[in-house]
Design an enzyme around this catalytic site. Structure first.
Site, short mmCIF file in Angstrom:
data_model
loop_
_atom_site.label_atom_id
_atom_site.label_comp_id
_atom_site.label_asym_id
_atom_site.label_seq_id
_atom_site.Cartn_x
_atom_site.Cartn_y
_atom_site.Cartn_z
N GLU A 41 -2.39 1.19 -4.20
CA GLU A 41 -1.60 -0.40 -4.22
C GLU A 41 -0.70 -0.77 -5.67
OE1 GLU A 41 -2.80 -1.53 -1.26
OE2 GLU A 41 -2.33 -3.21 -1.20
N CYS A 43 1.07 -1.29 -0.09
CA CYS A 43 0.50 -0.18 -0.12
C CYS A 43 1.38 1.33 0.17
CB CYS A 43 -0.72 0.05 1.18
SG CYS A 43 -0.29 -0.28 2.98
C1 LIG Z 1 -1.60 -4.81 4.50
S1 LIG Z 1 -1.88 -5.76 5.66
C2 LIG Z 1 -1.89 -7.25 5.18
C3 LIG Z 1 -2.14 -8.04 5.56
C4 LIG Z 1 -2.93 -9.36 4.85
N1 LIG Z 1 -1.88 -10.09 3.74
C5 LIG Z 1 -4.26 -8.96 3.94
O1 LIG Z 1 -4.45 -8.77 2.32
O2 LIG Z 1 -5.29 -9.45 4.54
C6 LIG Z 1 0.07 -6.31 6.91
C7 LIG Z 1 0.40 -6.68 7.85
O3 LIG Z 1 1.70 -7.42 8.22
C8 LIG Z 1 0.83 -7.57 10.21
N2 LIG Z 1 2.28 -7.00 10.24
C9 LIG Z 1 3.34 -5.87 10.56
N3 LIG Z 1 4.16 -6.05 10.56
C10 LIG Z 1 5.08 -7.06 10.86
C11 LIG Z 1 6.00 -7.38 11.19
N4 LIG Z 1 7.13 -6.99 11.68
N5 LIG Z 1 6.34 -9.35 10.87
C12 LIG Z 1 5.10 -9.75 10.48
N6 LIG Z 1 3.50 -9.03 9.72
C13 LIG Z 1 3.70 -7.99 10.83
C14 LIG Z 1 0.13 -6.64 10.27
O4 LIG Z 1 -0.23 -7.35 11.40
C15 LIG Z 1 -0.93 -6.70 9.11
O5 LIG Z 1 -1.47 -8.23 9.51
#
Ligand SMILES: C[S@@+](CC[C@H](N)C(=O)[O-])C[C@H]1O[C@@H](n2cnc3c(N)ncnc32)[C@H](O)[C@@H]1O
Length: 514
Positions: free
Chosen positions: A505, A466
């Site tokens: 996106e 994003c």
């Molecule tokens: C843009 S969202 C994408 C979620 C999923 N792919 C979707 O499309 O529904 C980013 C995700 O990264 C997770 N996140 C943030 N920092 C992270 C990290 N250091 N390691 C793993 N996950 C992380 C957040 O909890 C969130 O669910």
């Protein structure tokens, strides 16, 4: 001394003087900085810009805008700065990646909200900063040929900070977003020419209004001791360029259930002001219930509700895949584009059968879903793989990903709660038969994750973001890495999840050479 309101609602002395921008702070005609101090400043600005936030992205656009006006330097020397709060007219020449117009006046860049190239606008000067001047938009004096104000679908457009592009036709919004992706790769990825493919056309959203399944309006608390007498808070979104809330009764980019929920939640707050000692953010999130029309379950009626409790479970369908997630957790906010989007991701996870026949592909044997949230990609793309593994930092999201995979018949998936790089400790299959989807938050991937990814060497990487600016930075890291140099970038293109706004996106697809 008298004072007047500034753009951020504070008061400033009316006749405050600003010094001229120093000539040495401007790039030279070659767009380079000539002395050590300038180089240091430029390096610092670049380091900041790499964070990929709004300020940094706008700063780079301004720098390039000024560099494109080589003659501007001569004007800077003698130009008078218009006084704060004076009204002036400006010719807008560019649309920045943050959705603001850029105009040149006296050799300075002016950032003009709610304007597009070709507009002549009347503005109020708010302040002169080191690199540019900030103004409030007042009116259009002469419209751009691209402006069509009959398209504006919200009465708050021009004040609210949420949307920037409502005066542009949808085709032009998509073309602008393609340019945003191009510029991100030009300015945030320092890569040799020819290494990236041409940026693809932006894929549009089926709905351009009425699409957002989640809104989070907010209000500020009373000064002290609760709201008194007739005192009422403004409930809505921030005024453009200010920290003050604009009172908003409806947001037409929201889906109907959320707009109705907004009306109810607003009334609820206003009828119960005594409860609030502080400000708050309201959660408005759509949840869908499918009610079968007959016993064979093939046809159904959908009932849409608005959920306001962040801990409650919301349900959303993408094609016939069903997703539950906590209302307060991340889920993509534009359901109308998700069938097209997930099909695109699924197609691009496929692996080439051999390097000789690139068009001949087969599904990957293994899938890695990094930053998986509640399992959107594993569920929509995982049915053909032997094994899928997902990771997310949120234990709640992982619990829902596990539940969603099971409910949708994906039996070969496991999910881990932890930071993204943790996933590599649990993988027991070879990268050569795996595709990896990466969908990090706006700040992009941590270096530790990218480093581990290069050790794992998945055959294909599909990077969803994003924030195309941090995506470009991460692709530079991969493509300059000793292992990453073996990746070819097959495609990069935007998807318009957020019509009427400047957001885009971006999806980049990379394949490891044999
Ligand atoms: C843009 S969202 C994408 C979620 C999923 N792919 C979707 O499309 O529904 C980013 C995700 O990264 C997770 N996140 C943030 N920092 C992270 C990290 N250091 N390691 C793993 N996950 C992380 C957040 O909890 C969130 O669910």
């Amino acid at each position: 001394m008298e004072s007047a309101p500034s753009g951020n609602g504070t008061t400033l002395p009316e006749k405050r003087k600003f010094r001229q921008p120093r000539a040495e702070q401007q790039p030279s005609k070659k767009g380079r900085f000539d002395n050590k101090k300038q180089q240091k400043q430029a390096k610092k600005a670049k380091a900041k810009a790499k964070e990929g936030g709004t300020e940094e992205v706008l700063g780079i656009d301004i720098k390039n805008f000024l560099a494109s006006h080589n003659d501007a330097e001569a004007v800077v020397e003698n130009a008078e700065l218009p006084e704060e709060f004076s009204e002036i007219e400006l010719e807008v020449e560019e649309l920045s990646s943050t959705g603001d117009g850029l105009a040149l006046h006296g050799g300075r860049a002016y950032v003009v909200p709610f304007s597009i190239p070709g507009d002549r606008v009347k503005v109020k000067v708010i302040r002169h900063q080191e690199t540019h001047s900030v103004v409030d938009f007042l009116s259009v004096v002469r419209p751009s040929p691209d402006r069509d104000d009959s398209l504006i679908g919200c009465k708050y457009f021009g004040s609210c900070s949420g949307c920037q592009l409502q005066m542009l036709s949808y085709d032009k919004q998509l073309a602008h977003k393609k340019r945003v992706v191009e510029k991100a790769y030009e300015h945030f990825a320092d890569l040799p020419e020819g290494i990236l493919p041409p940026i693809g056309d932006t894929i549009g959203s089926p709905l351009q209004y009425n699409y957002r399944t989640k809104l989070t309006p907010h209000f500020d608390g009373p000064r002290k001791g609760g709201f008194q007498g007739d005192q009422k808070p403004e409930i809505g979104f921030n005024l453009k360029g200010q920290r003050r809330v604009l009172d908003i009764e409806d947001c037409p980019i929201g889906v109907d259930s959320v707009r109705e929920g907004f009306t109810t939640s607003r009334a609820d707050v206003l009828n119960n002001l005594g409860k609030y000692k502080r400000g708050a953010t309201l959660l408005l999130r759509e949840s869908t219930k499918r009610i079968p029309d007959s016993e064979d379950l093939s046809t159904f009626t959908e009932k849409k509700l608005c959920i306001t409790d962040p801990k409650a479970t919301t349900t959303e369908y993408v094609d016939n895949f069903k997703f539950d997630s906590p209302a307060g957790a991340f889920f993509q906010n534009n359901n109308s584009i998700l069938p097209t989007f997930t099909a695109y991701i699924r197609d691009n996870l496929s692996l080439p059968v051999s390097s000789q026949a690139e068009s001949n592909t087969e599904p990957p044997k293994y899938l890695v879903d990094a930053y998986c949230g509640s399992g959107l990609f594993t569920v929509t793309c995982g049915s053909a793989v032997q094994k899928a593994i997902g990771v997310d930092i949120s234990p709640d999201s992982i619990a829902y990903a596990t539940r969603n995979a099971k409910e949708n018949g994906i039996t070969n998936a496991t999910f881990i709660a932890g930071t993204a790089e943790k996933i590599f400790g649990d993988i027991d299959f070879p990268g050569s038969k795996a595709s990896c989807i990466i969908d990090p938050p706006r700040k992009g991937c941590d270096e530790l994750f990218l480093e581990q990814l290069m050790v794992f060497k998945p055959k294909r990487i599909v990077y969803v973001s994003c924030n195309v600016h941090t995506q470009a930075r991460d692709l530079e890291y991969i493509l300059k890495h000793e292992t990453g140099q073996k990746y070819k970038v097959d495609s990069i293109r935007g998807f318009d999840f957020f019509p009427q706004t400047h957001h885009v996106e971006s999806v980049a697809v990379l394949t490891l050479a044999d």
